[in-house]
Design an enzyme around this catalytic site. Structure first.
Site, PDB file in Angstrom:
ATOM      1  N   MET A 186       0.799  -1.224   0.000  1.00  0.00           N
ATOM      2  CA  MET A 186       0.000   0.000   0.000  1.00  0.00           C
ATOM      3  C   MET A 186       0.833   1.277   0.000  1.00  0.00           C
ATOM      4  O   MET A 186       0.291   2.372   0.102  1.00  0.00           O
ATOM      5  CB  MET A 186      -0.958   0.012   1.195  1.00  0.00           C
ATOM      6  CG  MET A 186      -1.917  -1.149   1.218  1.00  0.00           C
ATOM      7  SD  MET A 186      -2.850  -1.280  -0.329  1.00  0.00           S
ATOM      8  CE  MET A 186      -3.494  -2.925  -0.152  1.00  0.00           C
ATOM      9  N   MET A 210       8.202   4.485   5.854  1.00  0.00           N
ATOM     10  CA  MET A 210       8.365   3.119   5.357  1.00  0.00           C
ATOM     11  C   MET A 210       9.641   2.982   4.540  1.00  0.00           C
ATOM     12  O   MET A 210      10.299   1.936   4.568  1.00  0.00           O
ATOM     13  CB  MET A 210       7.147   2.686   4.554  1.00  0.00           C
ATOM     14  CG  MET A 210       5.881   2.538   5.384  1.00  0.00           C
ATOM     15  SD  MET A 210       6.080   1.515   6.864  1.00  0.00           S
ATOM     16  CE  MET A 210       6.577  -0.034   6.137  1.00  0.00           C
ATOM     17  N   GLU A 211      10.015   4.025   3.825  1.00  0.00           N
ATOM     18  CA  GLU A 211      11.252   3.985   3.048  1.00  0.00           C
ATOM     19  C   GLU A 211      12.464   3.882   3.971  1.00  0.00           C
ATOM     20  O   GLU A 211      13.400   3.102   3.704  1.00  0.00           O
ATOM     21  CB  GLU A 211      11.352   5.222   2.148  1.00  0.00           C
ATOM     22  CG  GLU A 211      10.428   5.191   0.950  1.00  0.00           C
ATOM     23  CD  GLU A 211       8.937   5.366   1.263  1.00  0.00           C
ATOM     24  OE1 GLU A 211       8.105   5.071   0.378  1.00  0.00           O
ATOM     25  OE2 GLU A 211       8.587   5.784   2.382  1.00  0.00           O
ATOM     26  N   ASP A 241      23.376 -11.697   4.895  1.00  0.00           N
ATOM     27  CA  ASP A 241      23.629 -12.509   3.705  1.00  0.00           C
ATOM     28  C   ASP A 241      25.117 -12.626   3.404  1.00  0.00           C
ATOM     29  O   ASP A 241      25.609 -13.704   3.087  1.00  0.00           O
ATOM     30  CB  ASP A 241      22.900 -11.915   2.494  1.00  0.00           C
ATOM     31  CG  ASP A 241      23.197 -12.690   1.218  1.00  0.00           C
ATOM     32  OD1 ASP A 241      22.955 -13.910   1.196  1.00  0.00           O
ATOM     33  OD2 ASP A 241      23.692 -12.075   0.259  1.00  0.00           O
TER      34      ASP A 241
END
Length: 162
Positions: free
Chosen positions: A75, A115-116, A130
Site C-alpha cells: 500500500m 516506510m522507506e 547474507d
C-alpha cells in the site's frame, strides 16, 4: 487515535488517495542493528569477507530498498526521494559486537517516508547477514524502529526511550 484510511467501503485494503494532501518536505530516520560474533566483526572491520566490502554493499542495498519500497510494501505510494543516507557505527563494548545502522530519507511530496527509512534499514541489515552467513548463521537483527519523522498533516514524531 487517528482513523485508519486504508480500507474501502467493503472493508478491504486500498491504497489511500493522497491527491488532496498538501505537498511538504518530509523526512524520516530509522535504526536497526546486527549482532555479530568477534570473527565477523574482525572480517568486516578488515574488509576481508570473501563476498566483498560488506558495509559498501549494505549501504547500496539500503539506498536501493528505499527507492523500491512501494514494490515491497503493497500500500506504499511510489515516491520521488530527494535523498537517502545509510550510515554505520559499531558498539564493541558489549558481549558481542553490534553494528548499528542508521538511515535518513527525505522527499518533498504528499506522503511521508517512514516506510522507506524502515525498509532501507531492514535491507541493509539483511545484506550484512547474507554476506556473513557463511561464517555464522546466529547473527541477530534488530530491533528495527522509526527514530523520528518530520512533515505532513500529523506533524513531527520523535521516539522517546522506552
Amino acid at each position: 487515535m487517528a482513523e485508519f484510511t486504508h480500507f474501502n467501503t467493503q472493508g478491504r485494503a486500498r491504497m489511500v488517495d493522497i491527491s488532496d494532501k498538501e505537498e511538504s518536505v518530509r523526512t524520516a530516520a530509522a535504526r536497526t542493528s546486527v549482532q555479530v560474533n568477534a570473527e565477523i566483526y574482525n572480517h568486516i572491520a578488515n574488509n576481508s569477507i570473501k563476498k566483498g566490502d560488506v558495509l559498501a554493499v549494505a549501504q547500496v542495498a539500503g539506498i536501493m530498498a528505499a527507492k523500491k519500497t512501494s514494490d515491497w510494501i503493497p500500500m506504499c505510494h511510489p515516491l520521488s526521494l530527494s535523498g537517502v543516507d545509510v550510515t554505520f557505527d559499531w558498539d564493541v563494548e558489549g558481549k558481542q559486537p553490534e553494528l548499528h545502522i542508521h538511515v535518513s530519507v527525505k522527499t518533498k511530496g504528499s506522503t511521508g517516508v517512514e516506510m522507506e527509512a524502515l525498509t532501507a534499514a531492514s535491507a541493509a541489515a539483511l545484506t550484512v547477514y547474507d554476506m556473513c552467513k557463511a561464517l555464522d548463521k546466529g547473527m541477530v537483527i534488530g530491533p528495527t524502529y522509526l527514530e523520528e519523522k518530520t512533515g505532513g498533516k500529523n506533524g513531527d514524531y520523535q521516539r522517546k526511550d522506552r
